[in-house]
Design an enzyme around this catalytic site. Structure first.
Site, PDB file in Angstrom:
ATOM      1  N   ASP A  66       0.820  -1.103   0.174  1.00  0.00           N
ATOM      2  CA  ASP A  66      -0.090   0.008   0.117  1.00  0.00           C
ATOM      3  C   ASP A  66       0.742   1.056  -0.021  1.00  0.00           C
ATOM      4  O   ASP A  66       1.858   1.331   0.850  1.00  0.00           O
ATOM      5  CB  ASP A  66      -0.776   0.235   1.211  1.00  0.00           C
ATOM      6  CG  ASP A  66      -2.023   0.559   0.884  1.00  0.00           C
ATOM      7  OD1 ASP A  66      -2.306   1.791   0.623  1.00  0.00           O
ATOM      8  OD2 ASP A  66      -3.463  -0.022   1.413  1.00  0.00           O
ATOM      9  N   GLU A 116      -6.251   4.262  -5.716  1.00  0.00           N
ATOM     10  CA  GLU A 116      -7.436   4.539  -5.229  1.00  0.00           C
ATOM     11  C   GLU A 116      -7.797   6.094  -5.692  1.00  0.00           C
ATOM     12  O   GLU A 116      -7.117   6.926  -5.197  1.00  0.00           O
ATOM     13  CB  GLU A 116      -7.383   4.253  -3.900  1.00  0.00           C
ATOM     14  CG  GLU A 116      -8.736   4.443  -3.086  1.00  0.00           C
ATOM     15  CD  GLU A 116      -8.731   5.100  -1.668  1.00  0.00           C
ATOM     16  OE1 GLU A 116      -9.623   4.754  -0.847  1.00  0.00           O
ATOM     17  OE2 GLU A 116      -7.638   5.838  -1.499  1.00  0.00           O
ATOM     18  N   HIS A 139     -11.401  -2.161   3.270  1.00  0.00           N
ATOM     19  CA  HIS A 139     -11.328  -1.910   4.758  1.00  0.00           C
ATOM     20  C   HIS A 139     -11.999  -0.522   5.076  1.00  0.00           C
ATOM     21  O   HIS A 139     -12.024  -0.074   6.417  1.00  0.00           O
ATOM     22  CB  HIS A 139     -10.022  -2.029   5.211  1.00  0.00           C
ATOM     23  CG  HIS A 139      -9.191  -0.557   4.500  1.00  0.00           C
ATOM     24  ND1 HIS A 139      -8.854  -0.676   3.065  1.00  0.00           N
ATOM     25  CD2 HIS A 139      -8.683   0.568   4.892  1.00  0.00           C
ATOM     26  CE1 HIS A 139      -8.385   0.455   2.856  1.00  0.00           C
ATOM     27  NE2 HIS A 139      -8.060   1.305   3.844  1.00  0.00           N
ATOM     28  N   ASP A 140     -12.790   0.218   4.201  1.00  0.00           N
ATOM     29  CA  ASP A 140     -13.300   1.450   4.349  1.00  0.00           C
ATOM     30  C   ASP A 140     -14.645   1.302   4.142  1.00  0.00           C
ATOM     31  O   ASP A 140     -15.484   2.371   4.268  1.00  0.00           O
ATOM     32  CB  ASP A 140     -12.965   2.333   3.254  1.00  0.00           C
ATOM     33  CG  ASP A 140     -11.307   2.890   3.421  1.00  0.00           C
ATOM     34  OD1 ASP A 140     -10.750   2.718   4.677  1.00  0.00           O
ATOM     35  OD2 ASP A 140     -10.827   3.292   2.578  1.00  0.00           O
ATOM     36  N   ASP A 153      -2.728   4.810  -2.343  1.00  0.00           N
ATOM     37  CA  ASP A 153      -3.821   5.336  -1.560  1.00  0.00           C
ATOM     38  C   ASP A 153      -4.246   6.972  -2.086  1.00  0.00           C
ATOM     39  O   ASP A 153      -3.243   7.633  -2.398  1.00  0.00           O
ATOM     40  CB  ASP A 153      -3.188   5.523  -0.010  1.00  0.00           C
ATOM     41  CG  ASP A 153      -4.281   5.873   0.810  1.00  0.00           C
ATOM     42  OD1 ASP A 153      -5.197   4.992   1.014  1.00  0.00           O
ATOM     43  OD2 ASP A 153      -4.138   6.944   1.755  1.00  0.00           O
TER      44      ASP A 153
HETATM   45  O1  TEU Z   1      -9.143   6.203   1.839  1.00  0.00           O
HETATM   46  C1  TEU Z   1      -9.500   7.348   1.042  1.00  0.00           C
HETATM   47  C2  TEU Z   1     -11.039   7.614   0.914  1.00  0.00           C
HETATM   48  O2  TEU Z   1     -11.285   8.305  -0.070  1.00  0.00           O
HETATM   49  C3  TEU Z   1     -12.125   6.955   1.737  1.00  0.00           C
HETATM   50  O3  TEU Z   1     -12.494   5.752   1.265  1.00  0.00           O
HETATM   51  C4  TEU Z   1     -12.324   7.308   2.989  1.00  0.00           C
HETATM   52  O4  TEU Z   1     -11.713   6.472   3.817  1.00  0.00           O
HETATM   53  C5  TEU Z   1     -13.558   7.380   3.123  1.00  0.00           C
HETATM   54  O5  TEU Z   1     -14.155   8.315   2.474  1.00  0.00           O
HETATM   55  C6  TEU Z   1     -13.869   7.779   4.549  1.00  0.00           C
HETATM   56  O6  TEU Z   1     -15.155   7.752   4.685  1.00  0.00           O
HETATM   57  C7  TEU Z   1      -7.872   5.757   1.981  1.00  0.00           C
HETATM   58  C8  TEU Z   1      -7.721   4.626   2.891  1.00  0.00           C
HETATM   59  O7  TEU Z   1      -8.264   3.403   2.212  1.00  0.00           O
HETATM   60  C9  TEU Z   1      -7.971   4.966   4.260  1.00  0.00           C
HETATM   61  O8  TEU Z   1      -8.096   3.556   5.030  1.00  0.00           O
HETATM   62  C10 TEU Z   1      -7.541   5.985   4.921  1.00  0.00           C
HETATM   63  O9  TEU Z   1      -8.093   6.383   6.186  1.00  0.00           O
HETATM   64  C11 TEU Z   1      -7.489   7.375   4.065  1.00  0.00           C
HETATM   65  O10 TEU Z   1      -7.312   6.945   2.614  1.00  0.00           O
HETATM   66  C12 TEU Z   1      -6.381   8.104   4.277  1.00  0.00           C
HETATM   67  O11 TEU Z   1      -5.146   7.618   4.141  1.00  0.00           O
END
Ligand code: TEU
Ligand code: CA
Length: 554
Positions: A98, A253, A326-327, A199
């Site tokens: 990641d 992402e 995971h989100d 990310d």
């Molecule tokens: O996620 C970024 C993102 O845009 C989202 O999925 C976010 O977690 C969500 O909108 C919140 O409601 C990435 C990672 O996958 C996430 O786990 C991190 O918290 C975030 O970036 C910051 O690094």
């Protein structure tokens, strides 16, 4: 399109902290991943994406990195990482790290230097601005509630953080920062990792001048950094400097990505990334006025999202396919039925997902149909996103706590983060110690041991779908054609090559739907390729609740 090794493989996302603990400290670790490689190989997995295991204070569960070159001791050592890469390679499983480079932890050495004085050489690694009228430099808000700016006493300026205040944004305008990032990427590729999940890769470039955002609620300012002015330039530079020198894969992402933007990020000839994660299907069940609120999704809308991505990327770029990560909440609790039809609906949802064109990603626990968990009170949640929002809206904003709790219970990222359920022993075999986070109370019913012992389990069904993706070029290469676009229960489409046509149908409801509606598309059924109800032989019988199948037709 020339065939790429990542096109017919299936990826699996591991959230290390909750995967498997091998030393009894209650925290999943890298040796735990190694221990389960055979299990993943048996499922048919060809790519692993490992959520961050770098040194981190874990303010945002590792997405706040304090040292890009070190493994956090709670996850293991660099030797463990080397062993993981070697063991995965032996099994022909590619490993994606990641890459979290929109921001670092505030405990990163660069940030400690940066905040120490205005003329420190690292000052410009981050985004510092003077106060405006004694307040924040602009009106941008953070993904995790409140202003996207934090005041720092020491030098009397604010720094930008699109996520928590412990995640200061790096300044990508600074060439030295970009160089640091590329060097670090080369280090990981050099020790044998096979690519990156990147990310929030759509957020690196901020519009110069950092103008005030247009909105007044929700995420304010995003139009000035999602797909920002220099993002494609940065990614091409990264590709030229790093990516193009290795046989690897990248998936970005992309918060706020549109199909047009995706074609730029992942376009065949663009020399940026291989594919993106988009959020269109996730957005559908959100209340547009409240990120926690939930709305019922008419099926034609869901079909349109998947279809638009299938059709518009065809021949131009490659899709990534996922239901959760995971989100997000658990798939079956969100799009299926996690009670009476848990197994049927979980199988149905992945029949659909894995028979589209693209690279599918399975999040840990999905292969056994893990469900959303139970969080009674606010103290049962772990996530910084939840606690920041609670503070803003309930503690300071005096909103109705019950209403917000109810919404959070469904939507919380914590639903995906409860420990993996391996067996029916205490703590589901995840740890012999005290788990860092409470397990789902359904683990005695839903666990890997149970799934492996049941030949009709979700696990074996996925295994078959994955095998089919390896053996049947039609699934990777065939074209896609939506049928019955307006029908409200069935998602159905055709996959075609010059000499074959396959029909996929999935009933996303509990209703029984006459199969007649499909008959006009098929003169006859040659072979049922897969079905989640064994009774399915042709198109005579009605579709049962959450039934799904794929068949070769004439
Ligand atoms: O996620 C970024 C993102 O845009 C989202 O999925 C976010 O977690 C969500 O909108 C919140 O409601 C990435 C990672 O996958 C996430 O786990 C991190 O918290 C975030 O970036 C910051 O690094
Ligand atoms: Ca451990």
């Amino acid at each position: 399109m020339e065939k790429q090794w990542w096109q017919n493989r299936t990826a699996y996302q591991i959230y290390p902290k909750s995967f498997l603990d091998t030393n009894g400290d209650g925290i999943g670790d890298i040796p735990g991943i190694i221990e389960k490689l055979d299990y993943l190989k048996d499922l048919g997995i060809g790519i692993l994406w490992i959520s961050p295991v770098y040194v981190s204070p874990c303010a945002d569960q590792g997405y706040d990195i304090a040292d890009y070159y070190g493994i956090d001791p709670k996850f293991g050592t660099m030797e463990d990482m080397d062993r993981l890469l070697a063991e995965a390679k032996k099994r022909d499983i590619a490993v994606l790290m990641d890459l979290v480079v929109n921001h670092t932890s505030d405990e990163h050495r660069w940030f400690a230097e940066s905040r120490s004085s205005k003329d420190n050489p690292y000052r410009d690694y981050y985004i510092w601005r003077d106060p405006k009228d004694g307040k924040e430099p602009n009106n941008w808000t953070s993904y995790f509630s409140g202003p996207a700016w934090q005041y720092d006493e020491k030098t009397g300026q604010y720094y930008l953080h699109l996520f928590s205040k412990k995640q200061p944004d790096l300044n990508w305008e600074n060439e030295t920062v970009r160089r640091e990032v590329y060097d670090m990427m080369k280090f990981w590729l050099g020790i044998g990792c096979d690519g990156f999940r990147m990310d929030v890769a759509s957020l690196y470039s901020k519009t110069p001048g950092l103008p005030d955002g247009k909105g007044t609620t929700g995420l304010i300012g995003h139009e000035y950094y999602q797909n920002g002015p220099r993002i494609h330039e940065f990614l091409r530079e990264m590709n030229r400097e790093v990516l193009s020198h290795y046989d690897i894969m990248t998936v970005g992402e992309m918060s706020g990505v549109t199909i047009d933007e995706a074609i730029k990020y992942a376009g065949k000839k663009r020399r940026e990334l291989n594919m993106v994660f988009q959020f269109d299907q996730d957005a559908l069940d959100h209340d547009p006025d409240d990120k926690w609120g939930r709305r019922a999704v008419p099926l034609p809308e869901l079909k349109k999202v998947f279809s638009d991505w299938q059709i518009r990327l065809e021949g131009k770029a490659w899709n990534s396919l996922y239901w959760t990560n995971h989100d997000q909440p658990r798939t079956v609790s969100r799009w299926g039925n996690d009670g009476r039809y848990r197994k049927e609906s979980q199988k149905m949802l992945y029949t659909m997902l894995m028979t589209l064109q693209g690279t599918p990603y399975i999040y840990q626990g999905e292969e056994i149909g893990m469900t959303n968990s139970v969080f009674d009170g606010i103290e049962d949640f772990d996530d910084v996103e939840i606690h920041n929002c609670w503070k803003e809206r309930v503690v300071e904003g005096h909103e109705d706590p019950e209403a917000l709790l109810k919404a959070m219970r469904f939507r919380a990222r914590d639903n995906a983060r409860t420990p993996m359920q391996w067996d029916d022993s205490e703590n589901a075999g995840f740890t012999t110690g005290k788990p860092w986070f409470a397990l789902s109370d359904r683990y005695r019913e839903i666990n890997v041991k149970e799934a492996l012992a049941d030949k009709d389990s979700i696990f074996y069904y996925y295994k078959k779908l994955i095998e089919m993706r390896h053996q049947e070029p039609l699934l990777t290469e065939g074209s896609y054609e939506l049928i019955l676009a307006e029908e409200e229960h069935i998602f159905a489409y055709l996959r075609k090559t010059a000499d074959e046509c396959w029909l996929v149908a999935a009933n996303l409801s509990e209703e029984t739907i006459p199969a007649e509606i499909l008959k006009s598309y098929a003169k006859g059924v040659q072979e049922v390729k897969i079905a989640n109800y064994a009774e399915r032989k042709d198109l005579t019988e009605a579709l049962r609740p959450y039934e799904a199948f794929m068949m070769k037709i004439q």
